[in-house]
Enzyme design. Sequence first.
Site, mmCIF file in Angstrom:
data_model
loop_
_atom_site.group_PDB
_atom_site.id
_atom_site.type_symbol
_atom_site.label_atom_id
_atom_site.label_comp_id
_atom_site.label_asym_id
_atom_site.label_seq_id
_atom_site.Cartn_x
_atom_site.Cartn_y
_atom_site.Cartn_z
ATOM 1 N N GLY C 41 0.841 -1.197 0.000
ATOM 2 C CA GLY C 41 0.000 0.000 0.000
ATOM 3 C C GLY C 41 0.874 1.245 0.000
ATOM 4 N N GLY C 43 -0.459 4.580 0.288
ATOM 5 C CA GLY C 43 -1.174 5.784 0.722
ATOM 6 C C GLY C 43 -0.292 6.563 1.676
ATOM 7 N N LEU C 44 -0.915 7.404 2.505
ATOM 8 C CA LEU C 44 -0.109 8.219 3.413
ATOM 9 C C LEU C 44 0.767 7.349 4.298
ATOM 10 C CD1 LEU C 44 -2.518 11.052 4.529
ATOM 11 C CD2 LEU C 44 -0.602 11.161 2.954
ATOM 12 N N SER C 285 -18.381 18.242 1.304
ATOM 13 C CA SER C 285 -17.772 18.695 2.553
ATOM 14 C C SER C 285 -18.835 19.031 3.588
ATOM 15 C CB SER C 285 -16.917 19.930 2.310
ATOM 16 O OG SER C 285 -16.547 20.465 3.551
ATOM 17 N N ARG C 338 -21.783 14.144 13.469
ATOM 18 C CA ARG C 338 -21.983 13.340 12.261
ATOM 19 C C ARG C 338 -22.988 12.211 12.437
ATOM 20 N NH1 ARG C 338 -15.977 12.320 9.625
ATOM 21 N NH2 ARG C 338 -15.727 14.457 8.905
ATOM 22 N N HIS C 430 -17.802 6.055 5.057
ATOM 23 C CA HIS C 430 -16.597 6.616 4.490
ATOM 24 C C HIS C 430 -15.308 6.315 5.244
ATOM 25 C CE1 HIS C 430 -14.866 10.618 5.859
ATOM 26 N NE2 HIS C 430 -15.558 10.208 6.873
ATOM 27 N N GLU C 454 -5.165 3.447 8.304
ATOM 28 C CA GLU C 454 -6.540 2.983 8.466
ATOM 29 C C GLU C 454 -6.615 1.460 8.589
ATOM 30 O OE1 GLU C 454 -9.287 4.424 5.449
ATOM 31 O OE2 GLU C 454 -11.006 3.455 6.375
ATOM 32 N N LEU C 470 -5.580 11.663 8.216
ATOM 33 C CA LEU C 470 -4.320 12.015 7.563
ATOM 34 C C LEU C 470 -3.210 12.047 8.602
ATOM 35 C CD1 LEU C 470 -5.569 14.871 5.201
ATOM 36 C CD2 LEU C 470 -5.422 12.423 4.774
#
Lengths: 252, 225, 689
Positions: C41, C43-44, C285, C338, C430, C454, C470
């Site tokens: 992976g 990603g970040l 957003s 949320r 999400h 994650e 992030l």
Amino acid sequence: MGNMKLTLKIWRQNGPNDKGRMETYPVNDVSEDMSFLEMLDVLNDQLIREGKDPVAFDHDCREGICGMCSLFINGEPHGPGRGITTCQLHMRKFKDGDTIFIEPWRSAAFPVIKDLSTNRSAFDRIQAAGGFVSVNTSGNLVDGNAVPIPKDDADKAFDAATCIGCGACVATCPNGSAMLFVAAKVSQFALLPQGRPEAKRRVLAMVDQMDKEGFGNCSNTGACEVECPKGISLEHIARMNREYLAASVTKE
Amino acid sequence: MARTALLGSSLTKKYWMALTGLFLCLFLVIHLAGNLQLLDASPEGRLKFNAYAKFMTTFPLIKVVSYLLYFSILFHAFDGILLAMQNRQARPTRYVKEKPSANRTWYSGQMALLGSLLLVFIVLHMKHFWYEMHWGGLPVDAEGNTDLFTVVAAAFQEPLYVVFYVVAMAVLAFHLLHGFQSAFQSLGLNHPRYTPIIKNVGVFFGVVVPILFALIPVWMFAFPG
Amino acid sequence: MSKLDSKIPPGPIDKKWTYHKGHMRIVAPANKRRIDVIVVGTGLAGASAAASLAEMGYNVKAFCFQDSARRAHSIAAQGGINAAKNYMNDGDSTYRLFYDTVKGGDYRAREANVYRLAEVSANIIDQCVAQGVPFARDYGGLLDNRSFGGVQVSRTFYARGQTGQQLLLGAYSALMRQVGKGTVKMYDRHEMLDVVIVDGKARGIIARNLITGEIERHGAHAVLLCTGGYGNVFFLSTNAMGSNVTAAWKAHKRGAFFGNPCYTQIHPTCIPVSGTHQSKLTLMSESLRNDGRIWVPAKLEDAKAIREGKKKGSDIPEADRDYYLERRYPAFGNLVPRDVASRAAKERCDAGFGVNKTGEAVYLDFSAAIERYGKLQANILKLENPSKEKIRELGEAVVSEKYGNLFDMYENIVGENPYKEPMKIYPAVHYTMGGLWVDYNLQTTVPGLFALGEANFSDHGANRLGASALMQGLADGYFVIPYTVGDYLADDIRTGPIDTKRPEFDAAEKEVTDRINHFINNKGTKPVDEFHRRLGKVMWDKCGMARNEQGLKEAIQEIRQIRAEFWKDVRVPGKANEFNQELEKAGRVADFLELGELMCMDALHRNESCGGHFREEYQEMEGPQQGEAKRDDANFAYVAAWEWLGEAGKAELHKEPLTFEEVKLTQRSYNKDRANCSVDPSVRRYTTR
């Protein structure tokens, strides 16, 4: 479902060595709420059920940011519409009865893997040649606010940095040039103090790699800027030209 | 980083295209200024033009510049052909359907074709006048200068010649419309404030210069004097 | 005693990480050259880990299934990244970020991990700035911060609405620098299909080259899984199409425990599903809720007329609108957290008030904001008696200035002008807080196998705060794993290269090829997506925003049914040894079909409501808190870590008790707390992405 009937002319190619050809597929039940890629999903579902080979195409985030989707639709990369990628294109841009041509990005530097899917690793190699600031991970760097950066420069650098590396610029350029992609990276770093120390090395190395990959030459038609889903400006190409000229002339 | 000297890289080729192109633009202005004398078909005008032609072919400094000019034309053409060939190789398979009108002017995408036509024109043009002037064994005028004016005036009595020149100037116009501002972009001379001015100057230059050039054969055809 | 050792270092919370760093073993530079590390992976978490480890001297092999490392889905994160820099002088601190995160996670995260996350957050910003990440700046040239959706402090760094993209490209450029140097070997368009365990340690992976179909063996002394979340188990989510659980699931099947699989975050403001063709959902957003008012028609017949296309939202008179958030939560109205906003929308739609064809959408209306801003603007411009149209025009300009790009995006997808007609929104999956269980060193229960970002369960508890994903990805990759992996690898300096001809590799490869061959040779009738959609619907209906015992039990049965049918009737066209996207999907869906069941089991066993996990049986039944989640700290203050027992649906629960020494467990009562002060401190999760 939907009520549009379309005729798709799609490029089919089994692999890099296959010659490839256009094939015609009718699709029915297309809804105007579908995205273009969802319309292709419908086609593929149909093809699989008929025992045929589905059309290969690249896609991932489907929200216009990963840069993976890449179709040349009716003569334009990412299809009609400005500032969007193929995954953001919706079928309401088309009419019932339309014929749609779908082709892969065509560039010597982007060989076709299969059908509409191409290999864009040339971009990675250009990035690896110099598209970075040489700083190692460290918990002891100077504070993020130690070097103030004029807001205008930071904003311009950001504009350049929004490039998603999709390759639409190469695809649409009559010369198959990658200047907009390379310039966006060069320009981003050239505008920031962090990028200045190795600015000369960077621009020379990245352009050198770009040439080695077999991209064409920029003739300033401006097509890339128009088709770029992120609206990257030609100004960045001028900045790279400047950087490269200065670097070539002053190189020791 | 072997090919980063001022030769070889794609950007370097573009710099040379731009520099030679701008030099040729400068030449166009001088050439035009001289040739506009052809509009004066009076006996004095003819003598003046012939004298000018002689000066241009004999004055040492001009001679040096003219070699630079020949070199520029050849280099611009050679470099352009090289670039165009590389560009072709960059897309070995053409698109089945392409829509250039969506994102560019037609002429910006046809610079190689326009340039090739201009090269043909230049060859013929030099054959017509430059070659004749130097080695054509032309008669002399009252002042003893080669009577180029009469040769030009005779040529432009041919309708085909006139059409050929006018068409060539149209080709030049489109070449300049893109080429002028493009040269500045290639050299990195871009600025939000000045680029629009450069673009406007480019359009003015690309329209006015070819029109004035084209005016000469048309005028001489219409008013043989 | 639990099998789980979280390896939390001794000492006070603010000294633990420093102490640990000082006491871990390290690998000498000359020895690092002899050690191979696999990072799956990019990603970040993956890109930052791969780059950092290569800079240190390890030989790194990095894998991603996309065509370039730059395309990992971290790129889609919009809002920002939190860091306790206190640039705004508003009282932020490491402790406050830690506190907010633990509380935001509804007290289901491990304190020591969260504190470390807050501690290294400031370093992340410095690192990214040095890499040339163009963060937003103010006119003085300094970094700008914003506050997210009601948190007390402004600690969020951002790059317009594309923070994830900019951070990922920063990490990607660091990674590419190492690729250029040859210290990282990059394998793009490669998918990890199994992890290989030798003598109890992770020693390599089996990967498929997605272009040629070739099955490859890669050996290494440690394997890092940075493979993201599993939101796509719901079929529809804001995740990328390719996001999958396969790497984590294979690790789980090889002995790594899976932590808190049921914790799923549902984002309230996404563009609703428009039809059965839908392939993914797009997030809008959450900042839109600052100015938009959420409502549904008050009358069922109006809702019906709208669904049938006989009426439009703008046709419904003010008196017939039900601004249900403002009605239920007068103190906070449209800005409730949320999960509350999400569940309230579901409640209205379930009651028959939904406003699009599918019946699953509510309105987010800007007309009041447009009028308010219009009047304000008219005052500023000193217009006397401006017409209604003029006010509207001025107001639309203000709204466009603030949200123009979002409105354009909406219009592009939905085909309706949100300035004229109210927007339609609906919640969507999400983020998944659950993931592979890891100890303080980010090591799973399999030695040598680490999970970052994650993909692990560690830092967000039952609910993640906005702009924290992030932060966690980069913290793990840049500042945690480079230290902790060394401690593990110190034993491997004499091991030498891993031999991929060992029988363990043979066996793992055979399992992988057998499965691929099954798919290719299976003469089924239905495409992979059909099964995935069915699974997604079960998960969404029964293990989504609200869960109950009966639904979860049914879901488990239904998932088993779908799984059985899938293996019997799936059709995968093409061959194994070619570019075959259907084959890729089939493998991923097969794993989702097993994971889905585990998620339901986890949700079923957790007899409480906390964070992203809402059990209908466990809510306040009366009083001002009626309908709100009811946590059970006495019985459920633990991490549920599930051990695979050889087949799907069979898993053993292990509990890692959570102790809270720094943050006091409090009964969540945001209504009351918030009603007492206008900008409340302690409210959990009301953040924007």
